[in-house]
Structures are given as structure tokens and as C-alpha cells.
Design a protein around this motif. Structure first.
Motif: not given
Length: 200
Positions: A1-5, A23-24, A139-143, A149-154
Motif C-alpha cells: 500500500m503506497k500511502q501519501a500523507s 482513499i481520502t 484497511i488492509r491489503g488483500k495480497q 492503514l488505521r484511520v481514526d474516524l472522528d
């Protein structure tokens, strides 16, 4: 998973943007006061339904309460009409389905899954608007290497997942050990006629 902060001009955080999808997270799509008002109205005013499902060859309770509305439903609550307008304006998709989930406490959850793409118009995003207590989405890659990726949903935040991400990632709200208050998730989708959905 390529993350772009990275952040766009509107303060939206780009969590993922590559060939596997986008994903945003928009942290404050809804202001705190409005989010609290909407939470109370939905928590107390919706007819929430429990459910049963088969898991590991036995029938168990679904660990959350659910509801669903088509956006053309004459009985669509005013709060959902307002939320629909905000989400459509922010993300530019013709959402026509709202799935609601009530996570009553730390024991309620949704297991890792991806949305059923046969039910969703190809290319249209899924947007999750959170109200109430903060919960963490995994959020976890299937392969392999199955990056996570862990995202806090406020409260007031909106998470967008592109259609393509459902091919490559599972997402979940896991049970917690620490006590936590209730959370409502509003899942906006563009669905095939007659289809419903209620997870995330």
C-alpha cells in the motif's frame, strides 16, 4: 500500500492514491455542533434493526444495529437529506443509497470485508460519514505484504474509498477493550436499482 500523507486545498488528507485506488479523509466535513445534533436525531429517531447471520456454521447476532434508505424515499429523514446534500456537494457523486450502522459500544464491530461491487455502479465512490464516538477503521491489503492503514474516524469526518479500492483492500471496525460511546456511520453509495447496503 503506497500511502501519501498529502493534503488538497480543502484540507482533505490523501491516504492512498495509486493504481489500486484512492482513499481520502476529510476531517471536518461537518462541524462539531451539527454532527452532534445529527447524531442525536438519528440515534433517537431511526427505527434501528438487529440482524442474524451465519458465521462459522452457526447463526449469530450481527454486532451492530442497522437501517437503510434510498434517497428518493418520501420518508427520508430531514437529517439524512441535509447530510446527503453536503456529501453530494463535497464529492460530486450522485449518491442514491444511505446505509446506517449504529455501533452501540466497544463490543459492536464489523468484520473485515469489501463492498459488493456487483451492487455498486462501476467507478462510483463510497463515502462514510461518521457521527458520535471516534472509532478506528482498519484497511488492509488483500495480497502480500498486506500493508495496513488505521484511520481514526472522528465525528464529522468523511472517508472516501474509490470503487477500485474494494478490489484490493478489506476494511473493518474492530471490537475494542476500552469502553467507548456509540457511533453512527452513514454509508453513501450509488447503487443498482433495488440494491441495499449497510456496512462500515
Amino acid at each position: 500500500m503506497k500511502q501519501a500523507s498529502l493534503f488538497d486545498a480543502g484540507g482533505t488528507r490523501i491516504l492512498l492514491d495509486d493504481v489500486s485506488g484512492k482513499i481520502t479523509l476529510t476531517p471536518d466535513l461537518i462541524d462539531a455542533q451539527t454532527a452532534a445534533q445529527w447524531f442525536r436525531a438519528l440515534h433517537d429517531g431511526i427505527v434501528w434493526k438487529s440482524g442474524r447471520r451465519v458465521m462459522y456454521e452457526r447463526e449469530v447476532d450481527v454486532p451492530r444495529l442497522r437501517a437503510h434508505f434510498r434517497t428518493d424515499d418520501p420518508a427520508l429523514p430531514d437529517v439524512l437529506q441535509q447530510a446527503l446534500g453536503r456529501v453530494r456537494a463535497a464529492f460530486g457523486a450522485p449518491f442514491d443509497s444511505i446505509g446506517l450502522n449504529l455501533y452501540r459500544d466497544q463490543h459492536d464491530s464489523v468484520a473485515p470485508h469489501n463492498d459488493k461491487l456487483a451492487d455498486i455502479i462501476r467507478g462510483q465512490p463510497i463515502v462514510l460519514l461518521s457521527l458520535g464516538a471516534t472509532r478506528t477503521m482498519t484497511i488492509r491489503g488483500k495480497q502480500p505484504p498486506r500493508h495496513v492503514l488505521r484511520v481514526d474516524l472522528d465525528a464529522g469526518s468523511a472517508l472516501l474509498m474509490s470503487w477500485e479500492t474494494q478490489l484490493h483492500y478489506d476494511h473493518a471496525i474492530l471490537k475494542q477493550r476500552a469502553p467507548i460511546g456509540p457511533r453512527i456511520s452513514l454509508a453513501f453509495r450509488v447503487r443498482e436499482a433495488g440494491k441495499t447496503g449497510d456496512v462500515s
